[in-house]
Design a protein around this motif. Sequence first.
Motif, mmCIF file in Angstrom:
data_model
loop_
_atom_site.group_PDB
_atom_site.id
_atom_site.type_symbol
_atom_site.label_atom_id
_atom_site.label_comp_id
_atom_site.label_asym_id
_atom_site.label_seq_id
_atom_site.Cartn_x
_atom_site.Cartn_y
_atom_site.Cartn_z
ATOM 1 N N SER A 203 0.673 -1.021 0.415
ATOM 2 C CA SER A 203 -0.091 0.385 -0.186
ATOM 3 C C SER A 203 0.314 1.225 0.171
ATOM 4 C CB SER A 203 -1.057 -0.040 1.642
ATOM 5 O OG SER A 203 0.001 0.204 2.251
ATOM 6 N N TYR A 204 2.202 1.013 0.100
ATOM 7 C CA TYR A 204 3.163 2.609 0.896
ATOM 8 C C TYR A 204 4.034 2.340 -0.369
ATOM 9 C CZ TYR A 204 6.280 5.280 2.507
ATOM 10 O OH TYR A 204 7.738 6.188 2.320
ATOM 11 N N SER A 205 3.458 4.017 -1.091
ATOM 12 C CA SER A 205 4.905 3.547 -2.261
ATOM 13 C C SER A 205 5.559 3.986 -2.442
ATOM 14 C CB SER A 205 3.785 5.298 -2.970
ATOM 15 O OG SER A 205 4.818 5.954 -2.202
ATOM 16 N N GLY A 206 6.549 4.067 -0.965
ATOM 17 C CA GLY A 206 8.184 4.470 -0.863
ATOM 18 C C GLY A 206 8.312 2.308 -0.510
ATOM 19 N N VAL A 207 7.758 1.289 -1.061
ATOM 20 C CA VAL A 207 7.847 0.107 -1.274
ATOM 21 C C VAL A 207 7.746 -0.385 -1.908
ATOM 22 C CG1 VAL A 207 8.821 0.305 1.804
ATOM 23 C CG2 VAL A 207 6.434 -0.828 0.618
ATOM 24 N N GLN A 208 7.073 0.182 -2.972
ATOM 25 C CA GLN A 208 6.230 -1.069 -4.002
ATOM 26 C C GLN A 208 7.012 -1.594 -4.988
ATOM 27 O OE1 GLN A 208 3.658 2.008 -5.292
ATOM 28 N NE2 GLN A 208 1.966 1.645 -3.721
ATOM 29 N N SER A 209 8.310 -1.165 -4.867
ATOM 30 C CA SER A 209 9.491 -1.843 -5.851
ATOM 31 C C SER A 209 9.260 -3.812 -5.198
ATOM 32 C CB SER A 209 10.731 -1.157 -5.292
ATOM 33 O OG SER A 209 11.252 -1.626 -4.399
ATOM 34 N N ALA A 210 8.804 -3.924 -4.251
ATOM 35 C CA ALA A 210 8.616 -5.055 -3.343
ATOM 36 C C ALA A 210 7.237 -5.928 -4.109
ATOM 37 C CB ALA A 210 9.214 -5.269 -2.230
ATOM 38 N N ASP A 211 6.298 -5.202 -4.436
ATOM 39 C CA ASP A 211 5.299 -6.011 -5.188
ATOM 40 C C ASP A 211 6.046 -7.130 -6.372
ATOM 41 O OD1 ASP A 211 4.373 -4.030 -4.256
ATOM 42 O OD2 ASP A 211 3.071 -2.689 -5.495
ATOM 43 N N TYR A 212 5.108 -8.683 -6.902
ATOM 44 C CA TYR A 212 5.674 -8.982 -7.497
ATOM 45 C C TYR A 212 4.338 -9.619 -8.488
ATOM 46 C CZ TYR A 212 5.132 -12.766 -4.030
ATOM 47 O OH TYR A 212 4.435 -13.114 -2.794
ATOM 48 N N ARG A 213 4.513 -10.523 -9.260
ATOM 49 C CA ARG A 213 3.852 -10.930 -9.488
ATOM 50 C C ARG A 213 4.711 -12.294 -10.094
ATOM 51 N NH1 ARG A 213 2.016 -7.264 -8.245
ATOM 52 N NH2 ARG A 213 0.744 -6.014 -9.033
ATOM 53 N N PHE A 214 3.806 -13.626 -9.401
ATOM 54 C CA PHE A 214 4.175 -14.553 -9.997
ATOM 55 C C PHE A 214 3.298 -15.739 -11.073
ATOM 56 C CE2 PHE A 214 7.842 -14.601 -6.268
ATOM 57 C CZ PHE A 214 8.331 -13.916 -6.463
ATOM 58 N N SER A 215 4.067 -16.241 -11.644
ATOM 59 C CA SER A 215 3.420 -17.212 -13.093
ATOM 60 C C SER A 215 3.979 -18.876 -13.011
ATOM 61 C CB SER A 215 3.272 -16.747 -14.162
ATOM 62 O OG SER A 215 2.000 -15.557 -13.518
ATOM 63 N N SER A 216 2.907 -19.618 -12.098
ATOM 64 C CA SER A 216 4.505 -20.903 -12.337
ATOM 65 C C SER A 216 2.920 -22.194 -12.860
ATOM 66 C CB SER A 216 4.248 -21.664 -10.721
ATOM 67 O OG SER A 216 4.931 -20.470 -9.675
#
Length: 433
Positions: A203-216
Motif C-alpha cells: 500500500s505504501y508507495s515507498g516500498v512498491q519496488s517489492a511488488d511482484y507477479r509470479f506465474s508457475s
Amino acid sequence: MRISGTPLARCLAIALLPLASAAAQAQSSLSALAQPWYTPYGVAPLEIFSEDRDVLQLHTGLELERHSNLFALPDGVSPSAVYGKSKRGDTVLRALVGVTFDRQVSLQRFRLDASVLPVKMFEYSRFDNVGYSAGGHWDWAIGRPWFGTLGARFTQAATPFGNYYINRENLERRVKLYGSAGMRLTPDLAVFVGADTETLDNSYSGVQSADYRFSSAEAGLRFSRGGARAVDLVWRHTNGDYPNRQVFDTFGNLLPGALDNQFRQDAILARLQVRPSDDSTIGGQVGYTKRRFDNLSERDFGGPTAGLNIEWRPTGLFTMRAELIRDIQSEQLLTANYIDQTTLRLQPSFRLSGKIVLNGLVSLMRASYEGDPSAVGGATRKDDISVYGVGLGYEYSRTIRVNLDVRRVSRTSNVASVEYDDNVVSASVLASF
C-alpha cells in the motif's frame, strides 16, 4: 532506511508444508489461527485430508502481546527520529473473528474460510490496522481416474516491524489462484499438471519496488499407497516479474540505476507424506532449485532447497515437532531480490495434565542476502535470528483454549545497524464452535 530482515511473525509461524494436522495442533496464537488451516504447498497437494471436520465452524478470540522493542531497533537507538516517540516498547491487542466450512459431497470436497484480524497498538495507535484472510479450495474428482484441485486465497496484513524503518504503515495484499488436474494410471500411480499465479501489492508507495507477479506451472508423478505413504516427483517452473523497478538496495542506499529484477526459476522436487510408524510422521519437500536473473547474473542461485516437517509422539504425553527449511522465497523480502535462508525449528510439547500443556520453541535461522544487488562483488550481509520461547496452554473446554507465552527474539549480523533483541509476553483466549 529500509532494512530487509526476517519478520518476527514468520519466525514463529508454522511452515507451509503439507502437514495440515500437525499445523493445526501447533497453532497457539491469534495470528496463527487467522491463517487458513489449508494452505497448498504448490498446486497439486498430497491427499492427506482424511480427518473428519465440522461442516461449519466459527472462531473468535483475543490476544494481548507486550513487546520490549516493538520496532526491532538496535540497543541505544531511540525510535523518536522515525516514529515520533521515545518509547521502545508497546502493547498490541488483536481480535479474531472467522468462519470455516468443510463438506464432502460424493467425490468432491469443498473448503472455505474467512477471518478478520483487527490490530490495536496502545502507544503507537497510528499503526492500527485490520488484516483479513479469505479463500476456498475444491478437491474435485470425476470417476476413479480423474482428480485435481482448484482454489483461491486473498490476504491483507501489515508488514511486521523490523522489515522497514518507515514512519507509516504498509499493508501487504496478496492474491493466489491455483489449479491442478491428474489421472490415475494404476491404484498407486498417477500423473498430474498444475498452474498458479501469486501477486503482492504494497500500500505504501515507498516500498512498491517489492511488488511482484509470479506465474508457475508444474508437472509430476505421484506414488501413493494407503494413507501412510505418498510421494510426488515434480518439475516446477516460475516466471517472476516486478512491475516496479528496484531503486534501493538492502540498506536503503540509492542504486546507480533502476534495476529490473525479473527472474526465471526451475525446480526438481520430491514432495512427501510418510508415516514410518504409528507415532511418527514426515512431510514436506526436498529438491534442487535454480534461479536466473536477466540483470546481474552474479546473483543467480542454484542449490538444494527443502522444507521438512517431522512429528514424533513416543507417548501420549510428549510430542516433538522439528522443521528444517532451506528456501529462497521472495515474499520475505523488502527489496526485490532474495535471501538464502536456512531454519531449524524445534517445538516440544508435554501434557502436564488432562487440560494443561507445556510448549517450547527453539528456532535458529541463518539468512544470507545473496540476491542483494549491492552485494555483487562485495561483502554479503549475513543475519542469525534466534527465537527461544516457552508457553502454557489450558483447555478450559473442548472449544475454548487459553495460552500464555514468553519468548525472546534476537538478531545478530555482520551489519551492526540491524541487530536487535525483543522480549515478548502474550496471553490469548481462543474459541471455536
